[in-house]
Design a protein around this motif. Structure first.
Motif, short mmCIF file in Angstrom:
data_model
loop_
_atom_site.label_atom_id
_atom_site.label_comp_id
_atom_site.label_asym_id
_atom_site.label_seq_id
_atom_site.Cartn_x
_atom_site.Cartn_y
_atom_site.Cartn_z
N GLU A 188 0.82 -1.21 0.00
CA GLU A 188 0.00 0.00 0.00
C GLU A 188 0.86 1.26 0.00
O GLU A 188 1.92 1.30 0.63
CB GLU A 188 -0.92 0.02 1.22
CG GLU A 188 -1.90 1.18 1.23
CD GLU A 188 -2.93 1.06 2.32
OE1 GLU A 188 -4.12 0.84 2.01
OE2 GLU A 188 -2.56 1.19 3.51
N LEU A 189 0.39 2.28 -0.72
CA LEU A 189 1.01 3.60 -0.68
C LEU A 189 0.18 4.42 0.32
O LEU A 189 -0.91 4.87 0.01
CB LEU A 189 1.02 4.25 -2.06
CG LEU A 189 2.04 5.38 -2.28
CD1 LEU A 189 2.10 5.76 -3.76
CD2 LEU A 189 1.78 6.61 -1.45
N TYR A 210 4.46 7.71 3.09
CA TYR A 210 4.82 8.98 2.44
C TYR A 210 4.30 10.12 3.31
O TYR A 210 3.10 10.19 3.60
CB TYR A 210 4.19 9.01 1.05
CG TYR A 210 4.57 10.17 0.17
CD1 TYR A 210 5.43 9.98 -0.91
CD2 TYR A 210 4.05 11.44 0.37
CE1 TYR A 210 5.76 11.04 -1.76
CE2 TYR A 210 4.38 12.50 -0.45
CZ TYR A 210 5.24 12.29 -1.52
OH TYR A 210 5.58 13.34 -2.35
N GLY A 248 4.06 7.94 -7.89
CA GLY A 248 2.93 7.04 -7.73
C GLY A 248 3.03 5.84 -8.66
O GLY A 248 2.82 4.69 -8.23
N ASP A 281 -3.13 5.49 -1.67
CA ASP A 281 -4.17 4.47 -1.62
C ASP A 281 -5.06 4.77 -0.42
O ASP A 281 -6.28 4.69 -0.49
CB ASP A 281 -3.55 3.08 -1.47
CG ASP A 281 -2.75 2.66 -2.69
OD1 ASP A 281 -3.17 3.02 -3.81
OD2 ASP A 281 -1.71 2.01 -2.53
N VAL A 288 6.20 3.53 -7.55
CA VAL A 288 6.00 2.77 -6.31
C VAL A 288 5.01 1.63 -6.54
O VAL A 288 5.22 0.51 -6.06
CB VAL A 288 5.51 3.71 -5.19
CG1 VAL A 288 5.00 2.92 -4.00
CG2 VAL A 288 6.64 4.64 -4.75
N ARG A 289 3.96 1.89 -7.29
CA ARG A 289 2.97 0.85 -7.54
C ARG A 289 3.51 -0.24 -8.46
O ARG A 289 3.16 -1.42 -8.32
CB ARG A 289 1.69 1.46 -8.11
CG ARG A 289 0.91 2.25 -7.06
CD ARG A 289 -0.43 2.76 -7.56
NE ARG A 289 -1.16 3.40 -6.47
CZ ARG A 289 -1.06 4.69 -6.16
NH1 ARG A 289 -0.27 5.49 -6.87
NH2 ARG A 289 -1.75 5.19 -5.15
N THR A 334 5.69 -1.62 0.00
CA THR A 334 4.90 -0.91 1.01
C THR A 334 5.54 0.45 1.28
O THR A 334 6.73 0.52 1.60
CB THR A 334 4.84 -1.73 2.31
OG1 THR A 334 4.34 -3.03 2.02
CG2 THR A 334 3.95 -1.05 3.34
N THR A 335 4.75 1.53 1.15
CA THR A 335 5.32 2.87 1.20
C THR A 335 4.58 3.75 2.19
O THR A 335 3.35 3.83 2.16
CB THR A 335 5.28 3.53 -0.20
OG1 THR A 335 6.00 2.72 -1.13
CG2 THR A 335 5.88 4.92 -0.17
#
Length: 418
Positions: free
Chosen positions: A31-32, A190, A178, A203, A181-182, A187-188
């Motif tokens: 997940e971001l 920010y 975005g 997200d 990272v995806r 797992t981010t």
């Protein structure tokens, strides 16, 4: 599976300043997740506790199912990008990106293709032999991201990586971050104070204020269905109209909300009316976004147009409607006041008193929940001026379905859907 769990985490500094209060969050694998809030709200402190750069005073931090409170940073399988990039000035771009691999003892020949592939994805392939001092701000941040991602960490931490860039470059890099990272699936967490970054990148997003979690959900959830007045106001441009209203419930007629000398009617068929019954005779705060108001000859609210602002793609109209607008800064947190840091305004007043520039002040009277702004203006959007002129009296109707209801503690009265 790489997930981050914070369970009732607190951070209290030696001087007594309570930076983070009982924070509970779960960030699932891939997940971001964006931590959003004004300066000093504790979001960077949370990131540093996850990274192992700050000790946790109490509570638990779990990384991939393992208690990590006392794990050293090198054992947490994470990488971090700071606000300024923090590149090694004597190493070229290739050397900066490859540094984590060299520390890990990887063969340079084996990592060559990974560096090329990652630099191509970041759009910095042509800069591999250049020093950081010859790069633009956006290129330096791409290099910092490349250095963090090259060893494929389980967790990626980003602390306001775009705040030092100009607006155009922020927009460009925001989209790239975005997408990157995806595509990597890491797992981010920010951190940002920019609402646009949070809403376009995340997200899910968590909003903090004075170290206290205000709301958490998808960008659309926290915007359309905010849990607190602070969330509603912070995620709003132009500012949301927060209006004080008196509540009067009638067995046969539903609920009537008095705003100034005017009334809004909410029938019993509206589920929110039931939630207001217990507040009969007291006050609530109505949250009305600028695009939920429109000129209407049969509208419920009347007022005089005080000003019109041209914003290129739209106009903003300010209407004096004789209503009391609520100031979110006057709402009290449920927690006790933080101590140990007086803040810039308090320090400035104290300095001026000690130098004799201003006299000692008598203690101020307590501010009631909500407070009021100096003007009782309602703000609404117009696609064009539509024949409206400054000084004329108009009527406004409200999109009742989008009206938000908050109690005197700043929290939603009606149910928040999550």
């Amino acid at each position: 599976m790489t997930e981050v769990v914070l369970d009732a985490v607190n951070k209290v500094y030696p001087d007594g300043f309570h930076a983070v209060r009982d924070l509970t969050l779960r960030v699932p694998d891939g997940e971001l997740f964006v931590l959003l809030g004004p300066s000093g709200c504790g979001k960077s402190t949370v990131l540093r506790m996850v990274a192992g750069l700050e000790e946790i005073t109490s509570g638990s931090l779990w990384l991939s199912g393992r208690l990590a409170n006392h794990l050293p940073p090198r054992d947490r399988d994470l990488a971090m990008v700071f606000q300024n990039g923090a590149l090694y000035p004597h190493r070229n771009v290739r050397g900066n990106i490859s540094f984590p691999l060299e520390v890990a003892g990887e063969n340079a020949a084996d990592s060559h293709e990974r560096i090329i592939e990652l630099s191509r994805a970041l759009g910095i392939e042509e800069t591999l032999n250049r020093l950081p001092s010859t790069l633009s701000g956006g290129q330096r941040q791409r290099v910092a991201m490349g250095r963090a991602l090259i060893r494929q960490p389980g967790i990626f931490l980003m602390d306001e990586p775009l705040s030092n860039l100009d607006a155009g470059l922020r927009t460009e890099l925001r989209m790239e971050i975005g997408a990157l990272v995806r595509s990597v699936g890491v797992t981010t967490l920010y951190v940002t104070h920019d609402q646009t970054e949070a809403l376009t990148l995340a997200d899910r997003v968590a909003i903090l204020r004075r170290g206290i979690l205000q709301d958490v959900g998808t960008p659309q959830q926290v915007y359309d269905d905010p849990a607190t007045t602070f969330t509603a106001a912070f995620l709003s441009a132009p500012p949301i109209n927060l209006v004080r209203a008196s509540v009067r419930a009638d067995q046969n007629d539903g609920v009537r909300l008095g705003i100034g000398g005017q009334e809004l009617h909410m029938p019993w068929s509206d589920p929110r009316a039931t939630a207001l019954v217990s507040r009969h005779g007291s006050s609530v705060t109505l949250g009305i976004r600028a695009d939920a108001l429109r000129p209407d000859p049969d509208g419920q609210i009347s007022g005089r147009v005080r000003a019109l602002e041209f914003h290129g793609h739209e106009w903003l109209a300010h209407v004096e409607a004789g209503v009391a607008l609520v100031d979110t800064e006057a709402f009290r947190d449920d927690e006790p006041q933080q101590t140990g840091q007086e803040g810039e305004p308090g320090l400035l007043r104290r300095f001026l008193r000690t130098t004799g520039i201003v006299a000692e002040e008598a203690p101020a009277a307590p501010v009631p929940h909500g407070g009021v702004h100096r003007r009782s203006d309602l703000v609404f959007r117009l696609e064009s001026r539509s024949g409206i002129s400054v000084g004329e009296t108009i009527r406004l109707s409200i999109d009742a379905e989008r009206m938000l209801l908050f109690g005197e503690d700043g929290r939603r009265v009606d149910k928040v859907e999550r």
